[in-house]
Scaffold this motif. Structure first.
Motif, mmCIF file in Angstrom:
data_model
loop_
_atom_site.group_PDB
_atom_site.id
_atom_site.type_symbol
_atom_site.label_atom_id
_atom_site.label_comp_id
_atom_site.label_asym_id
_atom_site.label_seq_id
_atom_site.Cartn_x
_atom_site.Cartn_y
_atom_site.Cartn_z
ATOM 1 N N VAL A 101 30.550 45.887 33.501
ATOM 2 C CA VAL A 101 30.839 47.048 34.350
ATOM 3 C C VAL A 101 32.084 47.759 33.833
ATOM 4 O O VAL A 101 32.115 48.994 33.725
ATOM 5 C CB VAL A 101 31.023 46.627 35.832
ATOM 6 N N ASN A 102 33.098 47.000 33.475
ATOM 7 C CA ASN A 102 34.343 47.583 32.976
ATOM 8 C C ASN A 102 34.092 48.387 31.702
ATOM 9 O O ASN A 102 34.621 49.490 31.542
ATOM 10 C CB ASN A 102 35.378 46.478 32.742
ATOM 11 N N GLU A 103 33.273 47.853 30.827
ATOM 12 C CA GLU A 103 32.957 48.565 29.589
ATOM 13 C C GLU A 103 32.197 49.855 29.890
ATOM 14 O O GLU A 103 32.479 50.904 29.296
ATOM 15 C CB GLU A 103 32.154 47.668 28.646
ATOM 16 N N ALA A 104 31.243 49.789 30.802
ATOM 17 C CA ALA A 104 30.482 50.982 31.183
ATOM 18 C C ALA A 104 31.396 52.029 31.819
ATOM 19 O O ALA A 104 31.272 53.235 31.539
ATOM 20 C CB ALA A 104 29.342 50.609 32.128
ATOM 21 N N LYS A 105 32.314 51.597 32.667
ATOM 22 C CA LYS A 105 33.252 52.530 33.297
ATOM 23 C C LYS A 105 34.170 53.155 32.256
ATOM 24 O O LYS A 105 34.463 54.347 32.315
ATOM 25 C CB LYS A 105 34.083 51.819 34.376
ATOM 26 N N ARG A 106 34.610 52.344 31.304
ATOM 27 C CA ARG A 106 35.482 52.865 30.243
ATOM 28 C C ARG A 106 34.742 53.930 29.444
ATOM 29 O O ARG A 106 35.267 55.016 29.198
ATOM 30 C CB ARG A 106 35.953 51.745 29.321
ATOM 31 N N THR A 107 33.510 53.639 29.072
ATOM 32 C CA THR A 107 32.698 54.576 28.296
ATOM 33 C C THR A 107 32.476 55.873 29.059
ATOM 34 O O THR A 107 32.518 56.959 28.478
ATOM 35 C CB THR A 107 31.344 53.927 27.923
ATOM 36 N N ALA A 108 32.242 55.771 30.357
ATOM 37 C CA ALA A 108 31.993 56.951 31.197
ATOM 38 C C ALA A 108 33.282 57.572 31.736
ATOM 39 O O ALA A 108 33.236 58.548 32.494
ATOM 40 C CB ALA A 108 31.077 56.578 32.352
ATOM 41 N N ASN A 109 34.412 56.984 31.371
ATOM 42 C CA ASN A 109 35.721 57.460 31.837
ATOM 43 C C ASN A 109 35.807 57.475 33.363
ATOM 44 O O ASN A 109 36.239 58.439 33.975
ATOM 45 C CB ASN A 109 36.030 58.847 31.256
ATOM 46 N N LEU A 110 35.363 56.369 33.969
ATOM 47 C CA LEU A 110 35.397 56.218 35.427
ATOM 48 C C LEU A 110 36.516 55.269 35.824
ATOM 49 O O LEU A 110 36.854 54.350 35.070
ATOM 50 C CB LEU A 110 34.064 55.671 35.931
ATOM 51 N N PRO A 111 37.074 55.446 37.025
ATOM 52 C CA PRO A 111 38.133 54.533 37.477
ATOM 53 C C PRO A 111 37.575 53.153 37.836
ATOM 54 O O PRO A 111 36.382 53.010 38.123
ATOM 55 C CB PRO A 111 38.688 55.226 38.726
ATOM 56 N N VAL A 112 38.452 52.171 37.814
ATOM 57 C CA VAL A 112 38.058 50.810 38.188
ATOM 58 C C VAL A 112 37.635 50.766 39.649
ATOM 59 O O VAL A 112 36.605 50.204 39.994
ATOM 60 C CB VAL A 112 39.217 49.811 37.915
ATOM 61 N N MET A 144 36.270 40.719 45.124
ATOM 62 C CA MET A 144 36.280 42.064 44.558
ATOM 63 C C MET A 144 37.689 42.500 44.151
ATOM 64 O O MET A 144 37.859 43.168 43.131
ATOM 65 C CB MET A 144 35.628 43.033 45.531
ATOM 66 N N ARG A 145 38.688 42.106 44.914
ATOM 67 C CA ARG A 145 40.071 42.402 44.516
ATOM 68 C C ARG A 145 40.374 41.737 43.180
ATOM 69 O O ARG A 145 40.943 42.340 42.270
ATOM 70 C CB ARG A 145 41.068 41.936 45.580
ATOM 71 N N ASN A 146 39.959 40.473 43.049
ATOM 72 C CA ASN A 146 40.179 39.772 41.789
ATOM 73 C C ASN A 146 39.381 40.409 40.650
ATOM 74 O O ASN A 146 39.850 40.455 39.511
ATOM 75 C CB ASN A 146 39.837 38.285 41.935
ATOM 76 N N SER A 147 38.200 40.896 40.946
ATOM 77 C CA SER A 147 37.399 41.580 39.931
ATOM 78 C C SER A 147 38.102 42.850 39.443
ATOM 79 O O SER A 147 38.113 43.143 38.246
ATOM 80 C CB SER A 147 36.013 41.932 40.479
ATOM 81 N N ARG A 148 38.685 43.604 40.365
ATOM 82 C CA ARG A 148 39.445 44.808 39.980
ATOM 83 C C ARG A 148 40.646 44.430 39.128
ATOM 84 O O ARG A 148 40.923 45.080 38.112
ATOM 85 C CB ARG A 148 39.908 45.578 41.219
ATOM 86 N N GLU A 149 41.356 43.387 39.533
ATOM 87 C CA GLU A 149 42.520 42.948 38.763
ATOM 88 C C GLU A 149 42.101 42.491 37.364
ATOM 89 O O GLU A 149 42.789 42.768 36.383
ATOM 90 C CB GLU A 149 43.273 41.851 39.505
ATOM 91 N N TYR A 150 40.970 41.806 37.272
ATOM 92 C CA TYR A 150 40.449 41.384 35.976
ATOM 93 C C TYR A 150 40.105 42.607 35.124
ATOM 94 O O TYR A 150 40.431 42.647 33.927
ATOM 95 C CB TYR A 150 39.227 40.493 36.189
ATOM 96 N N GLN A 151 39.482 43.625 35.729
ATOM 97 C CA GLN A 151 39.190 44.852 34.988
ATOM 98 C C GLN A 151 40.476 45.520 34.510
ATOM 99 O O GLN A 151 40.539 46.012 33.380
ATOM 100 C CB GLN A 151 38.385 45.833 35.856
ATOM 101 N N ASP A 152 41.502 45.522 35.351
ATOM 102 C CA ASP A 152 42.795 46.072 34.944
ATOM 103 C C ASP A 152 43.350 45.299 33.745
ATOM 104 O O ASP A 152 43.878 45.893 32.799
ATOM 105 C CB ASP A 152 43.802 46.040 36.099
ATOM 106 N N ASP A 153 43.230 43.981 33.775
ATOM 107 C CA ASP A 153 43.694 43.148 32.655
ATOM 108 C C ASP A 153 42.896 43.443 31.386
ATOM 109 O O ASP A 153 43.460 43.517 30.289
ATOM 110 C CB ASP A 153 43.595 41.659 32.990
#
Length: 106
Positions: free
Chosen positions: A43-54, A88-97
């Protein structure tokens, strides 16, 4: 043996069985959460590619509502929802990392 003696002698066995069940379930949960983190990476990679926020509040609300409804026990739904808020909070933090790590390597 009296009834109170029977229940006292059975309690440790029941406790042991219950704890063994919890240990088995914990092992399964950790395996599933590891798979979830793999999916979060995608999901993080897809968001990065689409320039979407975490953070996607709408998606989080959908997941929390769906998870609560999946719980067959109405008495534990609020706890299930709370657990998933933490996941989900931890998932967001992991995406931030992941994003921070990628930014330092490029």
């Amino acid at each position: 043996m009296t009834k109170s003696t029977e229940s006292t002698s059975e309690q440790p066995k029941m406790l042991t069985v219950a704890r063994q069940r919890i240990n088995t379930l914990d092992q399964q949960i950790v395996g599933l959460l590891a798979q979830r983190f793999d999916a979060v990476t995608m999901v993080n990679e897809a968001k990065r590619t689409a320039n979407l926020p975490v953070m996607d509040h709408g998606r989080e609300d959908q997941v929390l509502d769906r998870v609560a409804q999946l719980d067959p026990n109405p008495a534990t739904r609020k706890y299930m929802r709370d657990i998933y808020q933490h996941i989900m909070r931890n998932s967001r933090e992991y995406q931030d990392d992941l994003t921070a790590a990628r930014d330092t390597t490029h």
